[in-house]
Design a protein around this motif. Structure first.
Motif, short mmCIF file in Angstrom:
data_model
loop_
_atom_site.label_atom_id
_atom_site.label_comp_id
_atom_site.label_asym_id
_atom_site.label_seq_id
_atom_site.Cartn_x
_atom_site.Cartn_y
_atom_site.Cartn_z
N LYS A 127 3.76 17.23 -4.38
CA LYS A 127 4.72 18.01 -5.51
C LYS A 127 6.38 17.76 -4.72
O LYS A 127 5.79 18.18 -3.79
CB LYS A 127 4.55 19.27 -6.74
N ASP A 128 6.51 18.72 -5.42
CA ASP A 128 7.90 19.38 -5.16
C ASP A 128 8.52 19.85 -3.75
O ASP A 128 9.13 19.66 -2.52
CB ASP A 128 9.16 20.03 -5.89
N SER A 129 7.81 20.81 -3.53
CA SER A 129 7.23 21.75 -2.69
C SER A 129 6.92 21.20 -1.22
O SER A 129 7.00 21.05 0.05
CB SER A 129 6.47 22.71 -2.26
N ASP A 130 5.58 20.50 -1.44
CA ASP A 130 5.69 19.27 -0.50
C ASP A 130 6.47 18.53 -0.31
O ASP A 130 6.53 17.76 1.23
CB ASP A 130 3.96 18.23 -0.78
N ARG A 184 5.25 24.27 -8.02
CA ARG A 184 5.24 22.96 -7.56
C ARG A 184 5.39 22.46 -5.37
O ARG A 184 5.89 22.21 -5.44
CB ARG A 184 6.14 22.86 -7.99
N LYS A 185 3.61 23.32 -5.52
CA LYS A 185 2.84 22.60 -4.38
C LYS A 185 1.29 22.51 -4.59
O LYS A 185 0.86 22.31 -6.37
CB LYS A 185 3.32 23.47 -4.13
N ALA A 186 1.40 21.31 -4.74
CA ALA A 186 -0.14 20.46 -4.68
C ALA A 186 -2.04 20.92 -4.35
O ALA A 186 -1.05 21.78 -3.46
CB ALA A 186 0.03 19.04 -3.68
N SER A 236 9.43 13.33 -14.76
CA SER A 236 9.65 13.96 -13.30
C SER A 236 10.36 12.99 -12.42
O SER A 236 10.06 11.15 -12.93
CB SER A 236 7.49 13.84 -12.11
N VAL A 237 10.35 12.54 -10.99
CA VAL A 237 10.68 11.20 -10.58
C VAL A 237 9.75 11.05 -9.68
O VAL A 237 9.33 12.04 -8.53
CB VAL A 237 12.33 11.30 -9.64
N LEU A 238 8.60 9.67 -9.46
CA LEU A 238 8.02 9.54 -9.12
C LEU A 238 8.11 8.71 -7.52
O LEU A 238 9.10 7.43 -8.01
CB LEU A 238 6.90 8.71 -9.87
N ILE A 239 7.92 9.08 -6.49
CA ILE A 239 7.88 8.69 -5.08
C ILE A 239 7.29 8.31 -4.55
O ILE A 239 5.63 9.35 -4.18
CB ILE A 239 8.66 9.73 -4.12
N GLN A 293 0.59 -0.94 0.43
CA GLN A 293 0.47 -0.23 -0.11
C GLN A 293 1.24 1.39 0.20
O GLN A 293 2.03 1.17 0.72
CB GLN A 293 -0.50 -0.08 0.95
N ILE A 294 0.52 2.10 -0.86
CA ILE A 294 1.35 3.28 -0.86
C ILE A 294 0.28 4.35 -0.34
O ILE A 294 -0.34 5.15 -0.18
CB ILE A 294 1.96 3.79 -2.66
N HIS A 295 1.45 4.86 0.89
CA HIS A 295 0.99 6.00 1.61
C HIS A 295 1.12 7.69 1.28
O HIS A 295 -0.13 8.56 1.93
CB HIS A 295 1.41 5.82 3.71
N GLU A 296 1.89 7.31 1.01
CA GLU A 296 2.33 9.14 0.65
C GLU A 296 3.08 8.78 -1.20
O GLU A 296 3.23 7.46 -1.21
CB GLU A 296 3.51 9.84 1.37
N THR A 297 3.06 10.04 -2.30
CA THR A 297 3.56 9.83 -3.62
C THR A 297 3.83 10.97 -3.62
O THR A 297 2.49 12.55 -3.39
CB THR A 297 2.30 9.79 -4.76
N TYR A 298 5.00 11.41 -4.15
CA TYR A 298 5.29 12.51 -4.78
C TYR A 298 5.42 12.41 -5.92
O TYR A 298 6.27 11.52 -6.71
CB TYR A 298 6.60 13.52 -3.45
N ASP A 299 5.40 13.81 -6.38
CA ASP A 299 5.96 14.00 -8.24
C ASP A 299 7.01 15.36 -8.03
O ASP A 299 6.57 16.08 -7.71
CB ASP A 299 5.20 14.30 -9.32
N VAL A 300 7.79 14.70 -8.45
CA VAL A 300 9.12 15.62 -8.17
C VAL A 300 9.59 15.89 -9.35
O VAL A 300 10.54 14.73 -10.40
CB VAL A 300 9.60 15.42 -7.40
N LYS A 301 9.86 17.50 -9.87
CA LYS A 301 10.69 17.72 -11.03
C LYS A 301 11.82 18.53 -11.06
O LYS A 301 12.45 18.59 -11.74
CB LYS A 301 9.58 18.54 -11.89
N GLY A 302 12.26 18.65 -9.83
CA GLY A 302 13.69 19.45 -9.78
C GLY A 302 13.17 21.21 -9.46
O GLY A 302 14.57 21.50 -9.39
N SER A 303 12.15 21.44 -9.23
CA SER A 303 11.40 23.28 -8.82
C SER A 303 10.84 23.12 -8.30
O SER A 303 9.43 22.22 -7.41
CB SER A 303 11.45 23.80 -9.98
N LEU A 304 10.95 24.48 -7.17
CA LEU A 304 10.25 24.28 -6.08
C LEU A 304 9.12 25.63 -6.92
O LEU A 304 8.51 25.66 -5.87
CB LEU A 304 10.87 25.13 -4.72
N PHE A 305 9.37 26.12 -7.72
CA PHE A 305 8.79 27.12 -8.25
C PHE A 305 7.32 26.32 -8.96
O PHE A 305 6.77 25.67 -9.83
CB PHE A 305 9.47 27.76 -9.29
#
Length: 329
Positions: free
Chosen positions: A164-167, A154-156, A205-208, A140-152
């Motif tokens: 996202k990145d900021s989260d 980039r918040k869900a 994206s790096v999906l985590i 079970q995946i409890h948390e998922t993040y889509d990371v591109k490499g920028s904080l601009f």
């Protein structure tokens, strides 16, 4: 170069309506040989996606493109439609893609299992792909993040389930690994990004995914987990990582978007930047904000003069993008 050519096979059948339906498949022999047949083994695909397989389930998405996503019944595969430009790009990439994964078995790049197109005479024409899930369907995946490499920007947004990145950054999470394994994975990620930059793509994206173990569960030593994922040091969690959505080319539309962002003062931190800069930025983000920094920083404290010494089994972690540490043991 050990690339193999990619073949396209076309099949035609007349539908009940009288319209001719053409089904095209690209590079079946390349997908089947990505990793010795583990990912796209025909028997495995038929078991998960064939007529006797469990029903598919739709995947909710915030995409505005009108594309669809489906999970196989066992959630080991994802069926996703792509634009004609994306489908043609993947077809061109296939030989190099196979070669890259063979040379770099630990690659983070998601494994595709098929590229197809359905064309109905006088009707629709759709490309679609089959790719393996980044996650272990048994977890079970409890948390998922889509990371591109920028904080601009980039918040869900409120109501979105994927961070996202900021989260990720604000959560304070960092994947803690033994130093040798951390260096290996950072070097692999840099080589992945350098490979993608050669094809002039960006916006991937790096999906985590984070799987939390139940209280009292036995935690394995930090390292690779059987079945996929990484056991983190000091954390009762398993992390899954994979590079996804790497079929967006830096064409005229993206170049125009980049010019607009540059005029707004966001030439470097906006999502849309030149593919090489995009790759370098993501490499730095993953190195500094996804994986925990080592206690002893190697190769960044100054100049070391060495004489009368030999090095063996060195790893070049100052990869193609020159964004990481130099040679380390």
């Amino acid at each position: 170069c050990d690339w193999l050519p990619s073949a396209r096979r076309d099949f035609q059948q007349c539908a009940d309506s009288g319209a001719m339906v053409q089904f095209s498949a690209w590079g079946g022999e390349l997908f089947w040989n990505l990793d010795g047949g583990v990912v796209a083994n025909p028997r495995r695909l038929l078991k998960a996606l064939g007529p006797s397989s469990p029903g598919f389930s739709a995947m909710s998405t915030n995409s505005k493109s009108g594309e669809f996503f489906y999970f196989s019944g066992d959630r080991s595969y994802i069926i996703k439609t792509v634009s004609p430009a994306e489908g043609q790009l993947l077809a061109r990439m296939l030989p190099a893609y196979q070669s890259h994964l063979r040379q770099l078995p630990r690659s983070f790049i998601v494994r595709y299992a098929g590229l197809f197109r359905v064309h109905i005479e006088g009707g629709i024409s759709k490309f679609f792909t089959i790719m393996t899930s980044v996650f272990d369907p048994r977890c079970q995946i409890h948390e998922t993040y889509d990371v591109k490499g920028s904080l601009f920007h980039r918040k869900a947004k409120s109501g979105e389930s994927i961070g996202k990145d900021s989260d990720w950054f604000d959560s304070g999470r960092r994947i803690k690994l033994p130093a040798p394994l951390r260096r290996e994975l950072i070097a692999v990620h840099e080589q992945d990004c350098a490979f993608l930059a050669k094809f002039f793509v960006m916006d991937y994206s790096v999906l985590i995914g984070v799987h939390r173990l139940p209280p009292g569960a036995k935690v394995a030593a930090a390292g690779f987990r059987e079945g996929g994922g990484l056991w983190a040091r000091e954390d009762p969690e398993v992390y899954f990582l994979g590079i996804i959505d790497f079929l967006i080319g830096f064409g005229l539309r993206k170049e125009a978007e980049h010019i607009v962002r540059a005029a707004q003062g966001h030439a470097e931190d906006a999502s849309c930047v030149h593919p090489v800069e995009y790759a370098k930025r993501q490499v730095s983000f993953v190195r500094e904000k996804v994986f925990d920094a080592p206690e002893d920083c190697v190769g960044t404290l100054g100049t070391l003069v060495v004489s009368g010494m030999k090095g063996r089994k060195l790893i070049n972690t100052d990869g193609p993008l020159d964004a990481s540490d130099p040679y380390v043991v």
